[in-house]
Design a protein around this motif. Sequence first.
Motif, PDB file in Angstrom:
ATOM      1  N   SER A 273      -1.215 -11.309   5.922  1.00 60.89           N
ATOM      2  CA  SER A 273      -1.006  -9.992   6.176  1.00 60.89           C
ATOM      3  C   SER A 273       0.159  -9.487   5.148  1.00 60.89           C
ATOM      4  O   SER A 273       1.088 -10.572   4.874  1.00 60.89           O
ATOM      5  CB  SER A 273      -1.216  -9.395   7.130  1.00 60.89           C
ATOM      6  N   CYS A 274       0.266  -8.487   4.544  1.00 57.28           N
ATOM      7  CA  CYS A 274       1.485  -8.053   3.906  1.00 57.28           C
ATOM      8  C   CYS A 274       2.059  -6.853   4.431  1.00 57.28           C
ATOM      9  O   CYS A 274       1.377  -6.320   5.455  1.00 57.28           O
ATOM     10  CB  CYS A 274       0.869  -7.961   2.380  1.00 57.28           C
ATOM     11  N   GLU A 275       2.987  -6.375   3.634  1.00 55.49           N
ATOM     12  CA  GLU A 275       3.410  -4.993   4.192  1.00 55.49           C
ATOM     13  C   GLU A 275       2.570  -3.745   3.817  1.00 55.49           C
ATOM     14  O   GLU A 275       3.290  -2.799   3.968  1.00 55.49           O
ATOM     15  CB  GLU A 275       4.855  -4.927   3.962  1.00 55.49           C
ATOM     16  N   ASP A 277      -1.173  -1.354   3.029  1.00 49.55           N
ATOM     17  CA  ASP A 277      -1.541  -0.551   3.899  1.00 49.55           C
ATOM     18  C   ASP A 277      -3.050  -1.199   4.571  1.00 49.55           C
ATOM     19  O   ASP A 277      -3.796  -0.493   5.189  1.00 49.55           O
ATOM     20  CB  ASP A 277      -2.141   0.708   3.395  1.00 49.55           C
ATOM     21  N   SER A 278      -3.123  -2.405   4.054  1.00 50.34           N
ATOM     22  CA  SER A 278      -4.540  -2.922   4.404  1.00 50.34           C
ATOM     23  C   SER A 278      -4.318  -3.481   5.902  1.00 50.34           C
ATOM     24  O   SER A 278      -3.419  -4.076   6.238  1.00 50.34           O
ATOM     25  CB  SER A 278      -4.930  -4.102   3.676  1.00 50.34           C
ATOM     26  N   LEU A 279      -5.493  -3.601   6.669  1.00 50.71           N
ATOM     27  CA  LEU A 279      -5.750  -4.252   7.927  1.00 50.71           C
ATOM     28  C   LEU A 279      -6.615  -5.496   7.647  1.00 50.71           C
ATOM     29  O   LEU A 279      -7.538  -5.776   7.792  1.00 50.71           O
ATOM     30  CB  LEU A 279      -6.308  -3.358   9.007  1.00 50.71           C
ATOM     31  N   LEU A 281      -6.270  -9.811   5.617  1.00 47.19           N
ATOM     32  CA  LEU A 281      -5.498 -10.829   5.010  1.00 47.19           C
ATOM     33  C   LEU A 281      -5.720 -11.036   3.450  1.00 47.19           C
ATOM     34  O   LEU A 281      -6.768 -11.225   3.265  1.00 47.19           O
ATOM     35  CB  LEU A 281      -6.032 -12.343   5.716  1.00 47.19           C
ATOM     36  N   HIS A 282      -4.700 -11.051   2.783  1.00 44.54           N
ATOM     37  CA  HIS A 282      -4.900 -11.578   1.428  1.00 44.54           C
ATOM     38  C   HIS A 282      -5.166 -13.007   1.238  1.00 44.54           C
ATOM     39  O   HIS A 282      -4.561 -13.917   1.981  1.00 44.54           O
ATOM     40  CB  HIS A 282      -3.471 -11.315   0.664  1.00 44.54           C
ATOM     41  N   PHE A 283      -6.084 -13.713   0.712  1.00 48.34           N
ATOM     42  CA  PHE A 283      -6.270 -15.089   0.381  1.00 48.34           C
ATOM     43  C   PHE A 283      -5.168 -15.475  -0.525  1.00 48.34           C
ATOM     44  O   PHE A 283      -4.906 -14.482  -1.514  1.00 48.34           O
ATOM     45  CB  PHE A 283      -7.337 -15.272  -0.427  1.00 48.34           C
ATOM     46  N   ALA A 336      -8.312  -3.036  -2.157  1.00 46.86           N
ATOM     47  CA  ALA A 336      -8.315  -2.546  -0.733  1.00 46.86           C
ATOM     48  C   ALA A 336      -7.010  -2.238   0.025  1.00 46.86           C
ATOM     49  O   ALA A 336      -6.752  -1.889   0.933  1.00 46.86           O
ATOM     50  CB  ALA A 336      -9.326  -3.336   0.052  1.00 46.86           C
ATOM     51  N   CYS A 337      -6.010  -2.760  -0.906  1.00 48.44           N
ATOM     52  CA  CYS A 337      -4.519  -2.833  -0.457  1.00 48.44           C
ATOM     53  C   CYS A 337      -3.626  -2.236  -1.344  1.00 48.44           C
ATOM     54  O   CYS A 337      -3.955  -2.526  -2.806  1.00 48.44           O
ATOM     55  CB  CYS A 337      -4.162  -4.443  -0.011  1.00 48.44           C
ATOM     56  N   ASP A 338      -2.553  -1.623  -1.059  1.00 49.38           N
ATOM     57  CA  ASP A 338      -2.026  -0.780  -1.972  1.00 49.38           C
ATOM     58  C   ASP A 338      -0.672  -1.970  -2.459  1.00 49.38           C
ATOM     59  O   ASP A 338       0.508  -1.036  -3.091  1.00 49.38           O
ATOM     60  CB  ASP A 338      -1.414   0.601  -1.691  1.00 49.38           C
ATOM     61  N   CYS A 339      -0.450  -3.170  -2.184  1.00 47.29           N
ATOM     62  CA  CYS A 339       0.907  -3.662  -2.360  1.00 47.29           C
ATOM     63  C   CYS A 339       1.065  -4.092  -3.659  1.00 47.29           C
ATOM     64  O   CYS A 339       1.981  -4.754  -3.974  1.00 47.29           O
ATOM     65  CB  CYS A 339       0.793  -4.878  -1.482  1.00 47.29           C
ATOM     66  N   GLY A 340      -0.044  -4.138  -4.593  1.00 42.10           N
ATOM     67  CA  GLY A 340      -0.325  -4.693  -5.780  1.00 42.10           C
ATOM     68  C   GLY A 340      -0.390  -5.951  -6.263  1.00 42.10           C
ATOM     69  O   GLY A 340      -0.623  -6.752  -7.204  1.00 42.10           O
ATOM     70  N   ARG A 341      -0.796  -6.924  -5.182  1.00 41.83           N
ATOM     71  CA  ARG A 341      -1.253  -8.242  -5.204  1.00 41.83           C
ATOM     72  C   ARG A 341      -2.906  -8.359  -5.837  1.00 41.83           C
ATOM     73  O   ARG A 341      -3.438  -7.198  -5.734  1.00 41.83           O
ATOM     74  CB  ARG A 341      -1.287  -8.983  -3.896  1.00 41.83           C
ATOM     75  N   THR A 342      -2.766  -9.401  -6.693  1.00 40.30           N
ATOM     76  CA  THR A 342      -4.447  -9.328  -7.010  1.00 40.30           C
ATOM     77  C   THR A 342      -5.202 -10.323  -6.402  1.00 40.30           C
ATOM     78  O   THR A 342      -6.171 -10.598  -6.855  1.00 40.30           O
ATOM     79  CB  THR A 342      -4.292  -9.602  -8.679  1.00 40.30           C
TER      80      THR A 342
HETATM   81 ZN   LIG Z   1      -1.496  -6.121   0.408  1.00 34.68          ZN
END
Ligand SMILES: [Zn+2]
Length: 457
Positions: A273-275, A277-279, A281-283, A336-342
Amino acid sequence: MAELWNPLLERMPRDRLERRQIRKFREQAVYVYENVPVFRRKLDRAGIVPEEIDSFEDIRAVPTTTKDELRRAQETGADDSDGSSGRTERATETRSTPYGELLAVEPEAVREYHQTSGTSGTPLRQADSGRDWEWWSDCWATVLWSQGIRPDDRVFFPFSYNVFVAFWAAHYACERIGAEVVPGGNLSSAERVQLMDDLEATVFMTTPTYALRLGEVAEQEGIDPAATSIERIVCAGEPGASVPGTKAKLEERWGATVHDHAGATETGAWGYSCEGDSLGLHFNEAQFLIEVVDDDGDPVEPGETGTLIVTPLDRHAQPYLRFEQRDRVRLEEPSACDCGRTFRLADGGVLGRDDDFTTVNGVLLSPTAVEDVVRQHDDVADEYKIVIDEHDEKESDVVTLISEAKTQDVETTRTELRHRLKQACGLSFRITLREQGALERPELKADRVVDQRVNHV
Ligand SMILES: [Zn+2]
């Protein structure tokens, strides 16, 4: 936007990332073919020429690897179909190691020994070289950095690590980041919370079950967990930290942010998981090729649920291609997440082991859905069990939730639980509420589903 451990890889445009995955899978397949006889024979039988792998379609033609197959190759050196006739010169040479025919390097290149927990059969032994160990700690540093661990953190490990890889790798990753590590093995739970409090630790790593337990012990010891210096809890080993009810309960009890991670001895730390807004896990798609497939082995669409097939793309001493991880996840796009990871996500984390999902009266029972209901109810304690029996007078299976009531008004709580479980799971539960402290408190992971049906598969 938060600083990333490896911005180049974690924000790589999808088309480049996917080309990189195909190239690295091909290189890994060539390496495995050349160095692990049991897999060379398997690829030959499937008609795979590793050098020719050039698309995800080509990758899907590569046979998957099961844990049972690895155990057999490790114990006997023989593979599935041609038994002892396939034994090669190299296999004979490496028989003195504990790794059987799975070792891809010379024995002297092995730097680390670990093994699986053996909860689902004979433990599998896993060899790692120095290069693997660098890789392990980098994968874990990606996890911890993404969750806000920095050099000024003091990280408490409330476990004896023994032969299990996860906490060792996380320990080394903390050192790599520059954070201070406190190995808190061989202590009682009370001594651990006391030491965490005395040292003003800022982070601890644990299973969700044990995080709840430590919170309970802290309160018994007169320490308010929310008033301690703990800012973050990094969870692993069970789905809880991505289950909304459990995460909220932990965050409230400890006054801390709760993070999740997933991985396995055979594959590595593949999800975090990251910081953002998603609940979920990023692969880690820079280090792993992650496939989410349906029962026929076909890839699922975003929003759909499937099981994981994981290929670590840089494993050296004991590498595998397309390992059947048997974790169930719901696939989501990076957006689905706003952290910027692809990197794509497992929405809601690991939903459970494939074996944990069982059909009750024709309905698929999700253990994490039950967990969420229990943990969201203020008048129910942390521990619970799900017991499935067969054949009541209506010839239906009977599913019972056993937990502990924190209120005198047990009947209201029972009615509410029955109603919420019916809504969440589509099943009628019987509810047994005992007094607080009646159920056993597990010290690491909990096995909460007890299936007592005779013909249960
Ligand atoms: Zn994220």
